[in-house]
Scaffold this motif. Sequence first.
Motif, mmCIF file in Angstrom:
data_model
loop_
_atom_site.group_PDB
_atom_site.id
_atom_site.type_symbol
_atom_site.label_atom_id
_atom_site.label_comp_id
_atom_site.label_asym_id
_atom_site.label_seq_id
_atom_site.Cartn_x
_atom_site.Cartn_y
_atom_site.Cartn_z
ATOM 1 N N VAL A 1 12.992 -1.367 -11.457
ATOM 2 C CA VAL A 1 14.179 -1.700 -10.666
ATOM 3 C C VAL A 1 13.845 -2.718 -9.581
ATOM 4 O O VAL A 1 14.560 -3.705 -9.392
ATOM 5 N N PHE A 2 12.718 -2.495 -8.906
ATOM 6 C CA PHE A 2 12.349 -3.406 -7.820
ATOM 7 C C PHE A 2 12.056 -4.804 -8.350
ATOM 8 O O PHE A 2 12.409 -5.789 -7.723
ATOM 9 N N MET B 1 0.893 2.642 3.136
ATOM 10 C CA MET B 1 0.102 3.443 2.198
ATOM 11 C C MET B 1 0.805 4.766 1.903
ATOM 12 O O MET B 1 0.736 5.278 0.785
ATOM 13 N N LEU B 2 1.482 5.340 2.915
ATOM 14 C CA LEU B 2 2.203 6.594 2.681
ATOM 15 C C LEU B 2 3.312 6.402 1.640
ATOM 16 O O LEU B 2 3.615 7.309 0.874
ATOM 17 N N ILE B 3 3.924 5.219 1.646
ATOM 18 C CA ILE B 3 4.937 4.949 0.619
ATOM 19 C C ILE B 3 4.264 4.641 -0.711
ATOM 20 O O ILE B 3 4.677 5.109 -1.770
ATOM 21 N N ALA B 4 3.188 3.836 -0.644
ATOM 22 C CA ALA B 4 2.634 3.268 -1.874
ATOM 23 C C ALA B 4 1.800 4.269 -2.667
ATOM 24 O O ALA B 4 1.795 4.232 -3.895
ATOM 25 N N ILE B 5 1.085 5.184 -1.983
ATOM 26 C CA ILE B 5 0.186 6.087 -2.713
ATOM 27 C C ILE B 5 0.959 6.974 -3.699
ATOM 28 O O ILE B 5 0.640 6.978 -4.892
ATOM 29 N N PRO B 6 1.996 7.727 -3.245
ATOM 30 C CA PRO B 6 2.697 8.560 -4.227
ATOM 31 C C PRO B 6 3.337 7.740 -5.337
ATOM 32 O O PRO B 6 3.184 8.067 -6.525
ATOM 33 N N THR B 7 3.992 6.636 -4.964
ATOM 34 C CA THR B 7 4.672 5.819 -5.974
ATOM 35 C C THR B 7 3.674 5.274 -6.990
ATOM 36 O O THR B 7 3.874 5.392 -8.199
ATOM 37 N N GLY B 8 2.604 4.683 -6.478
ATOM 38 C CA GLY B 8 1.643 4.047 -7.360
ATOM 39 C C GLY B 8 0.920 5.044 -8.254
ATOM 40 O O GLY B 8 0.820 4.855 -9.462
ATOM 41 N N VAL B 9 0.429 6.145 -7.651
ATOM 42 C CA VAL B 9 -0.338 7.119 -8.437
ATOM 43 C C VAL B 9 0.564 7.778 -9.476
ATOM 44 O O VAL B 9 0.192 7.899 -10.656
ATOM 45 N N MET B 10 1.790 8.159 -9.060
ATOM 46 C CA MET B 10 2.674 8.807 -10.034
ATOM 47 C C MET B 10 3.078 7.852 -11.137
ATOM 48 O O MET B 10 3.188 8.240 -12.300
ATOM 49 N N ASP C 1 2.722 -5.875 -13.614
ATOM 50 C CA ASP C 1 1.865 -7.064 -13.575
ATOM 51 C C ASP C 1 2.585 -8.225 -12.896
ATOM 52 O O ASP C 1 1.972 -9.022 -12.191
ATOM 53 N N THR C 2 3.901 -8.321 -13.130
ATOM 54 C CA THR C 2 4.670 -9.374 -12.483
ATOM 55 C C THR C 2 4.624 -9.207 -10.969
ATOM 56 O O THR C 2 4.371 -10.162 -10.231
ATOM 57 N N LEU C 3 4.854 -7.980 -10.510
ATOM 58 C CA LEU C 3 4.790 -7.724 -9.067
ATOM 59 C C LEU C 3 3.401 -8.044 -8.535
ATOM 60 O O LEU C 3 3.243 -8.582 -7.440
ATOM 61 N N ALA D 1 7.346 -4.157 3.031
ATOM 62 C CA ALA D 1 6.800 -5.352 2.389
ATOM 63 C C ALA D 1 5.346 -5.122 1.979
ATOM 64 O O ALA D 1 4.939 -5.470 0.866
ATOM 65 N N LEU D 2 4.569 -4.495 2.877
ATOM 66 C CA LEU D 2 3.167 -4.223 2.542
ATOM 67 C C LEU D 2 3.074 -3.237 1.376
ATOM 68 O O LEU D 2 2.225 -3.375 0.492
ATOM 69 N N ALA D 3 3.963 -2.228 1.395
ATOM 70 C CA ALA D 3 3.940 -1.229 0.318
ATOM 71 C C ALA D 3 4.197 -1.888 -1.031
ATOM 72 O O ALA D 3 3.586 -1.530 -2.035
ATOM 73 N N MET D 4 5.094 -2.887 -1.033
ATOM 74 C CA MET D 4 5.399 -3.551 -2.303
ATOM 75 C C MET D 4 4.203 -4.303 -2.856
ATOM 76 O O MET D 4 4.129 -4.583 -4.046
ATOM 77 N N ILE D 5 3.280 -4.655 -1.962
ATOM 78 C CA ILE D 5 2.069 -5.324 -2.437
ATOM 79 C C ILE D 5 1.040 -4.293 -2.889
ATOM 80 O O ILE D 5 0.291 -4.515 -3.835
ATOM 81 N N ALA D 6 1.042 -3.126 -2.221
ATOM 82 C CA ALA D 6 0.037 -2.112 -2.551
ATOM 83 C C ALA D 6 0.370 -1.356 -3.839
ATOM 84 O O ALA D 6 -0.538 -1.029 -4.609
#
Lengths: 311, 295
Positions: free
Chosen positions: A26-27, B91-100, B123-125, B156-161
């Motif tokens: 989505v993002f 990181m608090l946003i990115a860790i759960p999203t990324g790992v899951m 990969d695009t992101l 913005a940082l989370a979207m990179i992580a």
Amino acid sequence: MTQRTQSLTNWTVRGLTALSGLCVVVFTIAFAILLGYAAWPAFSSFGLHFLTNEAWNPVTDTFGALSSIYGTIISAAIALVLSFPVSIGIGFCLSEIMPRRLVLPIRSLIELLAGIPSLVYGLWGMYVLAPCFQTTLQPFLIKHLGHFAFIGQIFSGPPYGVGLLTAGIVLAIMILPFLTAIVVDLFQSVPRLMKESAYALGMTPWEVTRSISLPYIKQEIFSGAFLALGRALGETMAVTFVVGNAHRISTSLLAPATTISASIANEFNEATSDMHTSSLIALGFILLVSTFLALVISKCMAARAVKGRPA
Amino acid sequence: MHGCARSQRQARVNKNLLRIRKAKNAIATAIALTSVGLGVAILMVILYEIVTQGIAYITADTLTKTTPPPGGTGGLANSIVGSLIMVVMAMLIAIPTGVMGGVYLSEYQRRTRWGSVIRFCNDTLLSTPSICVGIFAYEMMVKPMHGFSGYAGAVALAMIAVPVILRTSESFLILVPDSLREAAAALGATKEQITLSIGFRAARSGILTGLLIALSRIMGETAPLLFTALNNQFWSLNLSHPMANLPSTIYQLAMSPYEEWHKLAWAGALLITSFVLGINLLSRYMNSYSQRAEK
């Protein structure tokens, strides 16, 4: 744990992980749509002229992307032309020449340096490299190459220090660790058996590299080069410091210029009119599309390489 | 007699050929060694320059005072704290999203079409220029909320992580042998039990390495913060206001005309570089440690 709570947690895990996956998709789509939407005023009022117009004038509210696109392409090209051969050289050296004891430290060092933030490269470029170029490399180029017919055009004008050439060189230094890490990994992926057979036939290390390793990993190397190209196109901070930020196209590589990312970084917060902001976002959209294309080309090449390989 | 002369000639030709081949090899070797020397030397020079220029200005003032007013003196304390807050939030946003997301790809969607769609988007992101991420976060958060904010910077940082974490998590979970999973399933474990207690445990150090890589990546990111968190000259822990951060501060200081500020910029660059290299070294050490433990 009863059956029911067990199946409940089962579905929670599944649901949450699926949600994260969905989020990514989505993002990504929202990304493209939102940027396109915000860029629309610029695209609709300037049309295709936006891509071919060199003028970038906030006072009269006319904007054209050509000078930024030109700077982006040229600086990325310089970066790739300079760093690609060096990375191949390092790959050859680490896979065939260096004793194994030295390989790991050099590899780790290069990978480590890939992590230095681009801001730092930019800072170094502005305070150390640009003044140094202004007094040494650029006067040298102007003096010795400036009077030739065609090459002279490229190396003419006063030595500013900052400019396209400096930006390209800083970019080259920045993507060197990235590209080298890929190339070294690829060299290492060549089957030992193939190389050892070639050595057994009496080939020299260079011949093994030229006729065994390089053909084996050729497509993947180009795939990696396109990845690096995508990096170089989108790189912001390393370039912003040293490119000079002038919206014009000059034949000289020594003249100040600008790139898409440098224009955005410099002007976004100071943009007064909506058209200015929208034009900057339109630049961002063009950049997004071009890095996406670089990624797709890189992926296609990698896929073809894997397909064409003997099992 | 005749045959002997021919074989002698042949031997001479062979000898010449060998000499040429050896010469070619020597030239190639020399060029390759030069490129190694060149690469390593340039990068060492940069590292040396950062350390020597920066180290003199890492003083108590630098670490305790706030951003200097134009022409004045000051330090980086508020920028460091602001950066840390935003990085932790990201990181608090990115860790759960990324790992899951990584778990989803490796456990549920390994060879499906939907899985490859997610992988491609990720990969695009991952390859998206960070300045575009900045614009996106600006359009998504700053504009609707009518103001620059620390939250926008963190997002913005989370979207990179996220893409970094997702990718490393998936690749390490896939490395866990399926026989382990099958053994657990044979004992009656459910899918989620297998994921949590087999997949996670076996890939733990790899996933952690991915987190550290993502952390070091967003630590030095500047472009996404320029139009989201903006910057702040003063102490502010309020995330809904513009927030000071180290990269933006360095950028401003370096672009300024004041000599004093340039020195502070070098000190900041040294701080960021040592943070990033420190984390990178830690992740490397952990990786090699876990590999040794497995053997």
